[in-house]
Write an enzyme that holds these catalytic residues in place. Structure first.
Site, mmCIF file in Angstrom:
data_model
loop_
_atom_site.group_PDB
_atom_site.id
_atom_site.type_symbol
_atom_site.label_atom_id
_atom_site.label_comp_id
_atom_site.label_asym_id
_atom_site.label_seq_id
_atom_site.Cartn_x
_atom_site.Cartn_y
_atom_site.Cartn_z
ATOM 1 N N PHE A 1 -6.383 8.384 1.963
ATOM 2 C CA PHE A 1 -6.858 7.163 1.304
ATOM 3 C C PHE A 1 -7.905 6.494 2.186
ATOM 4 O O PHE A 1 -8.201 6.967 3.285
ATOM 5 C CB PHE A 1 -5.682 6.213 1.010
ATOM 6 C CG PHE A 1 -5.088 5.569 2.241
ATOM 7 C CD1 PHE A 1 -4.233 6.279 3.068
ATOM 8 C CD2 PHE A 1 -5.379 4.241 2.582
ATOM 9 C CE1 PHE A 1 -3.681 5.696 4.210
ATOM 10 C CE2 PHE A 1 -4.830 3.645 3.722
ATOM 11 C CZ PHE A 1 -3.980 4.384 4.529
ATOM 12 N N GLY A 2 -8.437 5.384 1.706
ATOM 13 C CA GLY A 2 -9.325 4.540 2.512
ATOM 14 C C GLY A 2 -10.493 5.305 3.121
ATOM 15 O O GLY A 2 -11.263 5.974 2.417
ATOM 16 N N TYR A 3 -10.615 5.224 4.436
ATOM 17 C CA TYR A 3 -11.748 5.811 5.143
ATOM 18 C C TYR A 3 -11.503 7.260 5.574
ATOM 19 O O TYR A 3 -12.320 7.827 6.313
ATOM 20 C CB TYR A 3 -12.098 4.936 6.364
ATOM 21 C CG TYR A 3 -12.431 3.505 5.987
ATOM 22 C CD1 TYR A 3 -13.683 3.187 5.459
ATOM 23 C CD2 TYR A 3 -11.492 2.482 6.118
ATOM 24 C CE1 TYR A 3 -13.988 1.877 5.089
ATOM 25 C CE2 TYR A 3 -11.787 1.175 5.741
ATOM 26 C CZ TYR A 3 -13.035 0.886 5.242
ATOM 27 O OH TYR A 3 -13.335 -0.402 4.866
ATOM 28 N N ASP A 4 -10.408 7.867 5.119
ATOM 29 C CA ASP A 4 -10.105 9.255 5.518
ATOM 30 C C ASP A 4 -11.257 10.231 5.248
ATOM 31 O O ASP A 4 -11.489 11.130 6.059
ATOM 32 C CB ASP A 4 -8.831 9.752 4.818
ATOM 33 C CG ASP A 4 -7.564 9.193 5.459
ATOM 34 O OD1 ASP A 4 -7.641 8.681 6.590
ATOM 35 O OD2 ASP A 4 -6.497 9.262 4.816
ATOM 36 N N ARG B 1 -1.376 5.904 12.838
ATOM 37 C CA ARG B 1 -0.095 5.475 12.245
ATOM 38 C C ARG B 1 1.041 6.324 12.824
ATOM 39 O O ARG B 1 2.103 5.805 13.173
ATOM 40 C CB ARG B 1 -0.194 5.611 10.721
ATOM 41 C CG ARG B 1 0.966 5.012 9.960
ATOM 42 C CD ARG B 1 0.622 4.739 8.503
ATOM 43 N NE ARG B 1 -0.376 3.689 8.374
ATOM 44 C CZ ARG B 1 -1.650 3.909 8.029
ATOM 45 N NH1 ARG B 1 -2.071 5.115 7.710
ATOM 46 N NH2 ARG B 1 -2.490 2.894 7.975
ATOM 47 N N ASP C 1 -0.604 -3.550 10.391
ATOM 48 C CA ASP C 1 -2.004 -3.830 10.070
ATOM 49 C C ASP C 1 -2.844 -2.762 10.758
ATOM 50 O O ASP C 1 -2.595 -2.411 11.910
ATOM 51 C CB ASP C 1 -2.405 -5.232 10.532
ATOM 52 C CG ASP C 1 -3.630 -5.730 9.769
ATOM 53 O OD1 ASP C 1 -3.617 -5.700 8.524
ATOM 54 O OD2 ASP C 1 -4.614 -6.143 10.412
ATOM 55 N N SER C 2 -3.817 -2.246 10.039
ATOM 56 C CA SER C 2 -4.577 -1.125 10.583
ATOM 57 C C SER C 2 -6.014 -1.193 10.099
ATOM 58 O O SER C 2 -6.341 -1.949 9.188
ATOM 59 C CB SER C 2 -3.927 0.191 10.132
ATOM 60 O OG SER C 2 -3.670 0.161 8.738
ATOM 61 N N ASN D 1 0.848 -1.200 0.000
ATOM 62 C CA ASN D 1 0.000 0.000 0.000
ATOM 63 C C ASN D 1 0.886 1.253 0.000
ATOM 64 O O ASN D 1 1.512 1.586 1.008
ATOM 65 C CB ASN D 1 -0.915 -0.049 1.238
ATOM 66 C CG ASN D 1 -1.854 1.134 1.312
ATOM 67 O OD1 ASN D 1 -1.530 2.226 0.878
ATOM 68 N ND2 ASN D 1 -3.023 0.912 1.895
HETATM 69 P P1 ITT Z 1 -0.890 -4.057 3.226
HETATM 70 O O1 ITT Z 1 -1.590 -5.228 3.855
HETATM 71 O O2 ITT Z 1 -0.144 -4.403 1.979
HETATM 72 O O3 ITT Z 1 -0.054 -3.299 4.221
HETATM 73 P P2 ITT Z 1 -3.578 -2.969 3.068
HETATM 74 O O4 ITT Z 1 -4.165 -1.739 2.442
HETATM 75 O O5 ITT Z 1 -4.196 -4.302 2.736
HETATM 76 O O6 ITT Z 1 -2.009 -2.980 2.739
HETATM 77 P P3 ITT Z 1 -4.333 -3.363 5.809
HETATM 78 O O7 ITT Z 1 -4.541 -4.809 5.603
HETATM 79 O O8 ITT Z 1 -3.615 -2.914 7.045
HETATM 80 O O9 ITT Z 1 -3.530 -2.708 4.604
HETATM 81 O O10 ITT Z 1 -5.747 -2.660 5.715
HETATM 82 C C1 ITT Z 1 -5.893 -1.403 6.170
HETATM 83 C C2 ITT Z 1 -7.162 -0.841 5.589
HETATM 84 O O11 ITT Z 1 -7.761 -0.034 6.612
HETATM 85 C C3 ITT Z 1 -6.811 0.104 4.445
HETATM 86 O O12 ITT Z 1 -6.865 -0.542 3.197
HETATM 87 C C4 ITT Z 1 -7.876 1.193 4.619
HETATM 88 O O13 ITT Z 1 -9.077 0.784 4.011
HETATM 89 C C5 ITT Z 1 -8.070 1.230 6.134
HETATM 90 N N1 ITT Z 1 -7.139 2.200 6.742
HETATM 91 C C6 ITT Z 1 -6.046 1.942 7.517
HETATM 92 N N2 ITT Z 1 -5.398 3.069 7.840
HETATM 93 C C7 ITT Z 1 -6.090 4.065 7.267
HETATM 94 C C8 ITT Z 1 -5.911 5.441 7.207
HETATM 95 O O14 ITT Z 1 -4.872 6.034 7.766
HETATM 96 N N3 ITT Z 1 -6.798 6.170 6.537
HETATM 97 C C9 ITT Z 1 -7.857 5.589 5.931
HETATM 98 N N4 ITT Z 1 -8.094 4.285 5.905
HETATM 99 C C10 ITT Z 1 -7.210 3.515 6.569
#
Ligand code: ITT
Length: 203
Positions: free
Chosen positions: A152-155, A181, A69-70, A9
């Protein structure tokens, strides 16, 4: 020192690089070191998944390695999407689809019950195999609409405590000061500082 962040990511990696800025560490990712390495996230906790990412990449490279993992935990949804954050709705869903689904599931949830938190768990493995776990949490609430263009993601649906704007509106500089993070990786940096000086003292 070169340190491998076991992720594909690039948003995550860029945030970690910014948090590590000025600390003399070069953060590499799987994309640069072993792009073909795919790690299945089948743990039942963030820590298990972080450890699996770090162990798998460490076994391959022997480098100082970080697994992260987050995810987002929403109280009104009993902690969902949680460890399913990256796979919520469908494996190949877009961020917008996931955010829309959450807003729909929460349409009747009043302001005071929209509490949520981002959680980040990091596993650090050093070349001798010793491992440490770190955690960072950022409390906040879920917005009523998708707002902002950064991150990204849920930001775009997460408003951190003490603010009225979402992470995606606040932008990267603010996010990297207060995020889950930032909190977890600041602990990693503090640990590395002590650990590296004690390892240097032994040689
Ligand atoms: P890797 O496993 O390759 O590290 P990933 O995107 O699959 O990448 P995760 O399994 O840790 O990572 O999933 C984390 C998800 O949680 C990520 O794809 C987002 O949807 C959300 N997420 C985590 N941190 C975030 C952030 O700072 N802002 C927004 N969404 C977040």
């Amino acid at each position: 020192m070169k340190i491998l962040l076991a992720t594909h990511n690039q948003f995550k990696a860029n945030e970690v690089r910014q948090i590590f800025q000025g600390n003399n560490h070069e953060v590499l990712t799987l994309n640069e070191v072993c792009p073909e390495l795919k790690i299945t996230e089948d743990g039942s906790t963030f820590a298990e998944n972080a450890r699996k990412k770090a162990r798998t990449a460490f076994t391959r490279t022997g480098m100082w390695t970080l697994g992260e993992d987050s995810g987002l935990e929403i109280d009104a949804l009993n902690g969902l999407p949680g460890i399913m954050s990256a796979r919520f709705v469908r494996e190949d869903a877009t961020d917008i689809e996931r955010n829309r689904r959450i807003l729909l599931m929460m349409i009747a949830v009043p302001e005071e019950k929209r509490t949520a938190r981002f959680r980040c768990v990091v596993c650090l493995i050093e070349p001798g195999g010793k491992e440490e776990i770190f955690e960072g949490v950022c409390e906040g609430r879920i917005a009523h609409t998708i707002r902002g263009i950064h991150g990204f993601g849920y930001d775009p649906i997460f408003i951190p405590e003490g603010y009225t704007q979402t992470f995606a509106e606040l932008g990267q500089a603010v996010k990297n000061r207060i995020s889950h993070r930032a909190r977890a990786f600041q602990k990693v940096l503090n640990y590395l500082q002590t650990r590296l000086s004690s390892v240097a003292g032994l040689t």
